[in-house]
Design an enzyme around this catalytic site. Sequence first.
Site, PDB file in Angstrom:
ATOM      1  N   GLY A  77      57.624  -4.111  -6.311  1.00 54.73           N
ATOM      2  CA  GLY A  77      58.778  -4.895  -5.988  1.00 54.73           C
ATOM      3  C   GLY A  77      59.712  -4.342  -5.047  1.00 54.73           C
ATOM      4  O   GLY A  77      59.147  -4.177  -3.738  1.00 54.73           O
ATOM      5  N   ASP A  78      60.871  -4.122  -5.143  1.00 53.64           N
ATOM      6  CA  ASP A  78      61.902  -3.633  -4.057  1.00 53.64           C
ATOM      7  C   ASP A  78      62.204  -2.378  -4.365  1.00 53.64           C
ATOM      8  O   ASP A  78      63.375  -1.943  -3.928  1.00 53.64           O
ATOM      9  CB  ASP A  78      63.072  -4.717  -3.944  1.00 53.64           C
ATOM     10  CG  ASP A  78      63.733  -4.902  -5.267  1.00 53.64           C
ATOM     11  OD1 ASP A  78      64.904  -5.396  -4.960  1.00 53.64           O
ATOM     12  OD2 ASP A  78      63.274  -4.418  -6.318  1.00 53.64           O
TER      13      ASP A  78
END
Length: 547
Positions: free
Chosen positions: A457-458
């Site tokens: 993801g981030d």
Amino acid sequence: MLRTHSLRSHYALLTVLLVCLLSLLLGTLISRDSSQRIRQAIGRDLAEISYTMVDRLDRDMQSRANMLQVIGSLDALRQQGNIGEVRRLLDELQGKFPSIAWIGFTDTQGQVLASSNGILEGASIAQRPVFLEGSKGLFIGDVHEAVLLAKLLPNPTGEAMKFVDISLPIVDDDGRLIGVLASHLSWSWADEVRQSILKPIEDSSQIEFFVIGRDRTVLLGPREMVGQRLHLPMMQELSNQRSEWAVQQWPDGEQYLTGMTASQGYLDYPGLGWMVVARQNLQQAEAPVQAMHLTILSWSVVLAVLFAACGWLLASYVTRPLRTIAHAADRLANGEITVIPEIGSPREIARLSRSIRHLVESLTHQHAELDALENRAHHDPLTGLPNRAALARFLPRAQQRNQGTQDGLAVLYLDLDGFKPVNDRYGHAAGDQVLREAASRMRGCLRNGDLVVRLGGDEFLMILQVAADDAPAQAQQIAERTIQALAAVMHWEGQQLHIGCSIGGALWPQDDASLEQVVELADQALYRAKQTGRGRVVLHGEPSPDD
């Protein structure tokens, strides 16, 4: 005997696969062509039907406006001599035209002098658009609710009543205003139009129809959608002089064949900016194509069985020379050194014998390819950064390498701030570009020997080589440099994108002797950083900025 049967099975299976593949390809091409033809035919029908209903609505509205203009020219209204006669005239008019929910005659101040069934007589409608606009000239208003009038009128269904206003000034022979003839048309007449024109089509084809207002509000349609705003891409491109159709994704996530026509008005009636939309579920529209596709697949199965029997018989032709090759291949598999015999015919088997001779060389090349695959397995394909698998291999080695030295490790846990809004607004392509750019900037903030990993993801993780006596300062410096780098504006297709990051950090071995536990402590510090406002760094053991 089993091997002979296995080879025959392979030939039969290959024949089945080829026949099925050809049938599937042919069926797909036919289905695709049929699907396009059906879409075009149904789409044109939907566009024509929507045009028919728009035209009928415009004509009905224009005819009602003309009817009121004729009534307004009668001497009974212009002379105002007998209000009782005016009331009788209005009652008779409503009785002959049930779509007129209420009609009344006011004086110049907006007080209702006479009305159908005596409703609102003596009341003032001076502040209502039906009087204000009607005193200036012919007024045709859009669909609206009239709470007061709805309470006075019979409503057997109990549903919210909606009306369309038509009003016009009444003037004497000298052109002076003497009153306003105002009416509320029941919006149910539009549904009656739909029923009379479109009901047979709705029942047989399960087509749904909508009347959309100027502000994109659903005025007529399925009950659960009435009052909602509808925004379809094709609405922005539709001109007033044509009907269009297209496949559109609706708010429920389903795709529909959609025909649409904008109101063009009729004669001196300019129209109210309505649109009529007709839709049919795409899967249902293409159901005949799917049925045809299943028929083609059924015939392909029958043909596959017939050709498989032929393949089974032909397999015996190549069985005998392959036995020799199979025996030699078994010896190679057992580690024996042997020579694959030369087979002169058929040509394919001869090629097979030569190919097996190069087996050892091929295995050598395969080892090199496996090494390359392993390298790809340890890197994130989007950003090129090492991934969790690479981190799992790196941590024990880094811990072992730094034991007994004056150096330590700083672990920085990063989470991008503002990434989700960018991804939701501009799409996954923009989100991917942001992740790639963020990875590049994080690399630029590191020194030789440092590592940045994308966890998913981030979320990212930095492993920093730091001196034991200056570890907190070095970790803080790298973290702040990273925050500044990620806060700089990014660009995507002419748009400026703004993100940031929050960072939690921990030190090894100062905070814990286990490097895995240090990673967990950094994650906890990141949670504190995000709780206290984001865009900042919090190291384990330090008070958060808001404490």
